[in-house]
Scaffold this active site. Structure first.
Site, PDB file in Angstrom:
ATOM      1  N   CYS A   1      33.846  50.563  50.104  1.00 12.80           N
ATOM      2  CA  CYS A   1      34.689  51.958  50.124  1.00 12.80           C
ATOM      3  C   CYS A   1      35.789  52.028  49.237  1.00 12.80           C
ATOM      4  O   CYS A   1      36.874  52.355  49.697  1.00 12.80           O
ATOM      5  CB  CYS A   1      34.946  52.214  51.608  1.00 12.80           C
ATOM      6  N   GLU A   2      35.630  51.794  47.878  1.00 14.92           N
ATOM      7  CA  GLU A   2      36.786  52.024  46.908  1.00 14.92           C
ATOM      8  C   GLU A   2      36.014  52.563  45.330  1.00 14.92           C
ATOM      9  O   GLU A   2      34.912  51.840  45.263  1.00 14.92           O
ATOM     10  CB  GLU A   2      37.340  50.559  46.521  1.00 14.92           C
TER      11      GLU A   2
ATOM     12  N   PRO B   1      41.805  22.178  32.345  1.00 12.83           N
ATOM     13  CA  PRO B   1      40.858  23.231  32.107  1.00 12.83           C
ATOM     14  C   PRO B   1      40.223  23.383  33.656  1.00 12.83           C
ATOM     15  O   PRO B   1      40.161  22.403  34.301  1.00 12.83           O
ATOM     16  CB  PRO B   1      39.879  22.458  31.180  1.00 12.83           C
TER      17      PRO B   1
ATOM     18  N   ARG C   1      38.589  27.275  34.315  1.00 10.44           N
ATOM     19  CA  ARG C   1      37.545  28.378  33.723  1.00 10.44           C
ATOM     20  C   ARG C   1      36.767  27.854  32.731  1.00 10.44           C
ATOM     21  O   ARG C   1      35.403  28.107  32.901  1.00 10.44           O
ATOM     22  CB  ARG C   1      38.416  29.593  33.227  1.00 10.44           C
TER      23      ARG C   1
END
Length: 455
Positions: free
Chosen positions: A383-384, A310, A312
């Protein structure tokens, strides 16, 4: 828009809640973590900021260990390997070791952080599909518990490097079962057409097992399977376990001594209040124990020692990311108005929404608001156009510049996958417990970035 997709006004502090267990709402409406108001953390450490609830993370780690110990007590026992790829620091690695876990490292960097944190080499394992000679050599020099071998070519390389050190390398073979699960194609890792492991359905696993038995500096200690990430059901784990255990029976018929089995990780968590509740550690481990029990009953073989990985499910819910609001503007859509709320971070501190279209939620955490909820998108400063923090969330209509927003469940893989896109320094990680805060990983500065540039 479904206005239910909003952080709970009073955080649910249960195992399956989306906020860590030490989060509370103070009388004036401000959130606090481990008794520390978020405005105090922002003033002291700046934003964006990863806030790690230390007690929550350690309680989750101990729960996994207790669950595994309990259900495999009448078999051959087991071990929990914390998946360091989710998040790792020296202190965090040390806490996982102190709580009885091993560390699963996927690179020399992760391994060195664990070692620097005081974790003994024999309490670590090395993973990865393309390990360098230096990484394998370091694993052998530090006497790791095992190396997870990903291909026959790597098997030969481990044998060569072990011979140079006159050591026998303990290995697991990572096998792909054909069973795959997970929330996105990119995180399903057991289907045939991908880079990880050695295929069981094609018969390649038999060739690898036979070769491992031939090589003089290899000890084939175990078999390993990993079917994906963010898995919220038990069926995939059960199916993969049956296939892996059948492969163990075949290998032992060839003379192998497969004393260990690693069922991998991928245990999911909730990211929003709308997500289904995942199985508990007790439910996951009981499902695996049932398959091991059936395996030994059918074959008469001794029970293997079992390990799981484990990551996450330990660190993700224990962390929230704190942001300061900047620009707020409204955009007219065909089905109404959406407010765009820009914060001082973005895809550089949480790439998962852009990479996987992952869903998160957010809450106004610096004050109470009686304003109606409105449809909003929380975005970053990069900048996306894909620089999205939360795709769709209901937030108070009076949010303004200077307010603090928090996004929960960002412990995996926020800091671990963070970047310097647009030359923005990565946020720091602060650990909080019992009313005290300590910096675990300091905030980067522009001076750090310039120090790497040799001009």
């Amino acid at each position: 828009m479904n206005l239910e997709n909003v952080a709970a006004p009073r955080p649910d502090n249960s195992w399956s809640g989306i906020w860590s267990q030490q989060v509370e709402v103070l009388p004036q409406g401000e959130y606090a973590v481990a008794k520390i108001p978020v405005s105090d953390l922002a003033a002291r450490f700046d934003t964006p900021l990863y806030i790690l609830d230390i007690a929550d993370a350690r309680a989750r780690a101990r729960r996994w260990k207790k669950a595994l110990d309990n259900v495999f007590a009448d078999l051959a026992g087991g071990d929990v390997y914390y998946a360091g790829k989710a998040f790792l620091s020296k202190a965090f690695a040390r806490w996982m070791w102190e709580d009885g876990l091993y560390i699963d490292a996927t690179s020399a960097g992760e391994l060195q952080i664990a070692l620097a944190g005081g974790v003994p080499g024999e309490r670590c394992a090395l993973h990865g599909n393309n390990k360098s000679r230096a990484e394998i050599t370091a694993a052998l020099e530090n006497n790791l518990a095992h190396i997870v071998v990903d291909s026959i070519a790597e098997l030969e390389l481990v044998n060569e490097l072990a011979a140079a050190q006159k050591k026998i390398a303990p290995i697991y073979l990572r096998l792909t079962s054909g069973v795959h699960a997970g929330g996105h194609e990119f995180i399903a890792t057991a289907h045939e057409d991908q880079k990880f492991g050695i295929s069981i359905p094609s018969g390649a696993s038999h060739l690898a097992i036979k070769r491992a038995l031939e090589l003089p500096y290899i000890r084939l200690q175990g078999l390993h399977s990993h079917i994906g990430s963010q898995i919220l059901q038990l069926d995939g784990f059960r199916a993969a376990a049956r296939i892996l255990l059948a492969e163990r029976a075949w290998a032992m018929a060839q003379g192998a001594e497969i004393s260990e089995i690693d069922f991998g990780g991928g245990y999911g968590v909730r990211y929003t209040e709308l997500d289904s509740i995942p199985p508990t550690p007790e439910e996951f481990t009981c499902a695996l124990a049932a398959e091991v029990g059936a395996h030994i009953a059918e074959t008469g073989l001794p029970a293997p020692r079992v390990s799981i990985e484990p990551g996450r499910s330990i660190i993700a819910p224990a962390v929230c990311t704190l942001y300061t609001v900047g620009t707020v503007k409204e955009v007219e859509l065909a089905d109404g108005i959406r407010r765009y709320i820009s914060v001082d971070g973005g895809m550089s501190d949480n790439i998962r929404p852009a990479l996987y279209a992952a869903d998160y939620t957010a809450a106004l955490v610096s004050r109470t608001s009686l304003a109606p909820l409105e449809r909003a998108r929380v975005v970053g400063k990069h900048c996306e156009s894909g620089d999205i923090v939360v795709h769709d969330v209901a937030l108070p209509a009076d949010i303004k510049a200077g307010d603090l927003l928090a996004v929960p469940v960002t412990g995996a893989y926020g800091r671990a996958m963070a970047s310097n896109y647009n030359m923005i320094p990565r946020p720091g990680v602060v650990g909080v417990r019992d009313g005290k805060a300590e910096m675990l990983i300091r905030r980067e500065t522009v001076a750090d970035l310039l120090a790497l540039d040799l001009g």
